[in-house]
Design an enzyme around this catalytic site. Structure first.
Site, short mmCIF file in Angstrom:
data_model
loop_
_atom_site.label_atom_id
_atom_site.label_comp_id
_atom_site.label_asym_id
_atom_site.label_seq_id
_atom_site.Cartn_x
_atom_site.Cartn_y
_atom_site.Cartn_z
N ARG A 1 0.88 -1.18 0.00
CA ARG A 1 0.00 0.00 0.00
C ARG A 1 0.91 1.22 0.00
O ARG A 1 1.71 1.41 0.92
CB ARG A 1 -0.92 0.00 1.22
CG ARG A 1 -1.90 1.17 1.29
CD ARG A 1 -2.88 0.93 2.44
NE ARG A 1 -3.84 2.02 2.62
CZ ARG A 1 -3.75 2.95 3.56
NH1 ARG A 1 -2.72 2.96 4.40
NH2 ARG A 1 -4.68 3.89 3.67
N ASN B 1 -7.02 8.24 2.62
CA ASN B 1 -6.59 7.65 3.88
C ASN B 1 -7.32 8.29 5.06
O ASN B 1 -7.41 9.52 5.15
CB ASN B 1 -5.08 7.86 4.06
CG ASN B 1 -4.55 7.27 5.35
OD1 ASN B 1 -4.50 6.05 5.50
ND2 ASN B 1 -4.18 8.13 6.30
N GLU B 2 -7.85 7.44 5.95
CA GLU B 2 -8.47 7.89 7.20
C GLU B 2 -9.21 9.22 7.00
O GLU B 2 -8.88 10.24 7.62
CB GLU B 2 -7.40 8.01 8.29
CG GLU B 2 -6.71 6.67 8.53
CD GLU B 2 -5.58 6.72 9.55
OE1 GLU B 2 -5.31 7.82 10.12
OE2 GLU B 2 -4.94 5.69 9.79
N HIS C 1 -8.58 0.38 10.04
CA HIS C 1 -7.23 0.54 10.57
C HIS C 1 -7.26 0.22 12.05
O HIS C 1 -8.06 0.80 12.80
CB HIS C 1 -6.72 1.97 10.33
CG HIS C 1 -6.51 2.30 8.90
ND1 HIS C 1 -5.97 3.49 8.47
CD2 HIS C 1 -6.76 1.57 7.77
CE1 HIS C 1 -5.89 3.49 7.15
NE2 HIS C 1 -6.37 2.33 6.70
N TYR D 1 -5.50 0.24 15.53
CA TYR D 1 -4.47 0.72 16.45
C TYR D 1 -5.02 0.64 17.87
O TYR D 1 -5.59 -0.36 18.26
CB TYR D 1 -4.02 2.12 16.06
CG TYR D 1 -3.25 2.15 14.74
CD1 TYR D 1 -1.95 1.66 14.67
CD2 TYR D 1 -3.84 2.64 13.58
CE1 TYR D 1 -1.25 1.66 13.47
CE2 TYR D 1 -3.14 2.64 12.37
CZ TYR D 1 -1.84 2.15 12.33
OH TYR D 1 -1.15 2.15 11.13
N GLU E 1 -4.45 -1.01 7.66
CA GLU E 1 -3.30 -0.63 8.49
C GLU E 1 -3.48 -1.26 9.86
O GLU E 1 -4.59 -1.38 10.35
CB GLU E 1 -3.19 0.89 8.71
CG GLU E 1 -2.70 1.70 7.55
CD GLU E 1 -2.53 3.18 7.94
OE1 GLU E 1 -2.36 3.47 9.15
OE2 GLU E 1 -2.59 4.03 7.05
N TRP F 1 1.56 -1.47 9.05
CA TRP F 1 2.16 -0.13 8.97
C TRP F 1 3.43 -0.12 9.82
O TRP F 1 3.37 -0.43 11.01
CB TRP F 1 1.18 0.92 9.48
CG TRP F 1 1.76 2.30 9.35
CD1 TRP F 1 2.65 2.92 10.20
CD2 TRP F 1 1.55 3.23 8.28
NE1 TRP F 1 3.00 4.15 9.73
CE2 TRP F 1 2.34 4.37 8.55
CE3 TRP F 1 0.78 3.21 7.11
CZ2 TRP F 1 2.37 5.48 7.71
CZ3 TRP F 1 0.81 4.30 6.28
CH2 TRP F 1 1.59 5.43 6.58
#
Length: 453
Positions: free
Chosen positions: A78, A154-155, A221, A223, A250, A279
């Protein structure tokens, strides 16, 4: 770009029966495309993304990264791009990125990073602006549908009014299709990609319905929101129940107790055939999330080994796309340069038998003035509920920060205690923690000892 007329569908039915049996959409597929919850190549072979993110827009000279990423066994990269929030990546640069992906037999997910945190970050671009950026690149993207997926933004929404994500994303998808893009589209969640308010989980159908080609995959994503295994599995279960295609676009790793449970991410993704992209390759301001330090394949980090090694890691589970002439299984080429051995052999403490533990200290990467270490802790013949590892440096080394353990130092003596998620180990089970340190002159591996409770 191949165009297959609907009128030919009947003639092609026998050849494509296997794909149609899985629920092939009413239009003719072009390149990478969605069938049900999965991604397929144009020839009907299922493709599961296994790869990493590469911050190209900030490190455009690091083109050797594509070959180095491929050498790990990855099948996808990516690639971070910018349309102007940072130095814009031109059409010629993007064409070169695609060429590098193809030369190294990697499927290329191109993402526009400009939209990161819109609504909360004043510098962020809108999804509409991101769509305009892709339209400006159409000349180099058209015809690459077999090799390229487009991650529109992205995001794209921060934590301020995440509900705006639905309408903005629907409009961006329609704009892409109205402008003739037939590529697989990848859609990031709001809340800085983490969807902790479940906007994408609850409204994803509107986005999927907006795509006239029915060729969109949603992307989460993972996290800090995903620190618990139950949070990860419940989120993935919700998408499975809805029958929506999803990738983990991610994720990082649990360098402290508030961070993502990366091993559950890997295990659940493999169990469910969901793509995942770690990531990131290198270049983070906080090197905790670097897979290799300083873009140097000789400086592999703990995160590298957690992502690539093991039964659910990239090296074991990635299968190369058949568009590159492979058989569907990954056969990574040799790295451009082999990793160097640690400056000293690993040290280990002896096993203490029942209700005990042992520890092994390894230098996983070293550079002038700094190094990264890892300590593997293994329970003895009985389960333990906590552990402490100690060592004393003989050469003035200093531990600067650590993850996976609470580390304190008293002069040259270092003490590392388990954190709340890795203290309990079954008999003979292992865990590990890592740290960054500094050294000057000599960096000998110390003897370590382990005690358990």
């Amino acid at each position: 770009m191949r165009r297959i007329l609907v009128a030919l569908c009947a003639a092609l039915l026998a050849a494509t029966g296997a794909v149609l049996a899985l629920g092939n959409p009413a239009y003719a597929a072009t390149g990478l495309h969605v069938v049900g919850t999965d991604i397929y190549e144009a020839n009907g072979t299922k493709f599961v993304m296994r790869g990493v993110n590469h911050a190209h827009t900030w490190y455009t000279s690091q083109t050797s990264s594509f070959a180095n990423i491929k050498a790990t066994g990855a099948n996808t990269v990516r690639v971070v791009l910018s349309g102007g929030r940072w130095t814009a990546n031109s059409a010629s640069d993007v064409a070169n990125v695609i060429s590098l992906c193809k030369a190294n037999k990697l499927i290329c997910v191109l993402e526009d990073h400009d939209t990161t945190g819109y609504g909360e970050d004043s510098a962020a671009y809108t999804l509409d602006q991101a769509a305009d950026y892709w339209i400006s690149l159409k000349s180099v993207l058209q015809g690459q549908e077999d090799y390229v997926a487009i991650n529109i933004g992205n995001e794209p929404i921060g934590n301020t009014n995440p509900a705006q994500w639905t309408a903005a994303t629907v409009a961006a998808v329609k704009k892409m299709r109205d402008n003739g893009f037939q590529h697989l589209l990848v859609i990031d969640a709001p809340n800085w990609g983490q969807d902790w308010q479940n906007v994408m989980r609850d409204n994803g159908q509107a986005v999927l319905d907006a795509d006239t080609r029915k060729n969109t995959v949603l992307s989460i994503h993972m996290y800090a929101v995903y620190a618990q295994a139950s949070t990860i599995t419940s989120y993935l279960d919700a998408f499975k129940a809805k029958g929506w295609p999803l990738i983990i676009g991610e994720f990082g790793w649990q360098f402290d107790s508030s961070q993502v449970d990366d091993q559950t991410v890997l295990a659940e993704a493999v169990k469910r055939d969901i793509g995942y992209l770690g990531w990131s390759w290198s270049g983070n301001t906080d090197p905790i999330l670097d897979l290799v330090l300083n873009y140097d394949v000789n400086q592999k980090t703990t995160w590298y080994h957690r992502l690539f090694d093991g039964p659910n890691g990239i090296t074991a589970t990635a299968k190369q796309a058949t568009i590159f002439g492979g058989t569907g299984s990954s056969s990574p080429s040799s790295p451009s340069s082999s990793p160097s051995s640690p400056s000293s052999s690993p040290s280990s403490s002896p096993s203490t038998g029942s209700k005990g533990c042992s520890a092994a200290y390894t230098i996983t990467g070293q550079w002038p003035g700094g190094f990264q270490g890892e300590v593997k802790v293994t329970a003895g013949n009985a389960a333990v509920s906590g552990w402490t590892v100690t060592w004393t440096y003989a050469n003035g080394q200093v531990v600067n920060n650590a993850w996976g353990a609470t580390v304190t130092r008293n002069g040259t003596s270092v003490t590392a205690k388990n954190v709340n998620y890795n203290g309990s180990l079954g008999a003979a089970a292992s865990t590990s923690f890592g740290f960054l340190g500094s050294w000057n002159g000599t960096n000998a591996v110390p003897a370590v000892s382990c005690t358990a409770v």
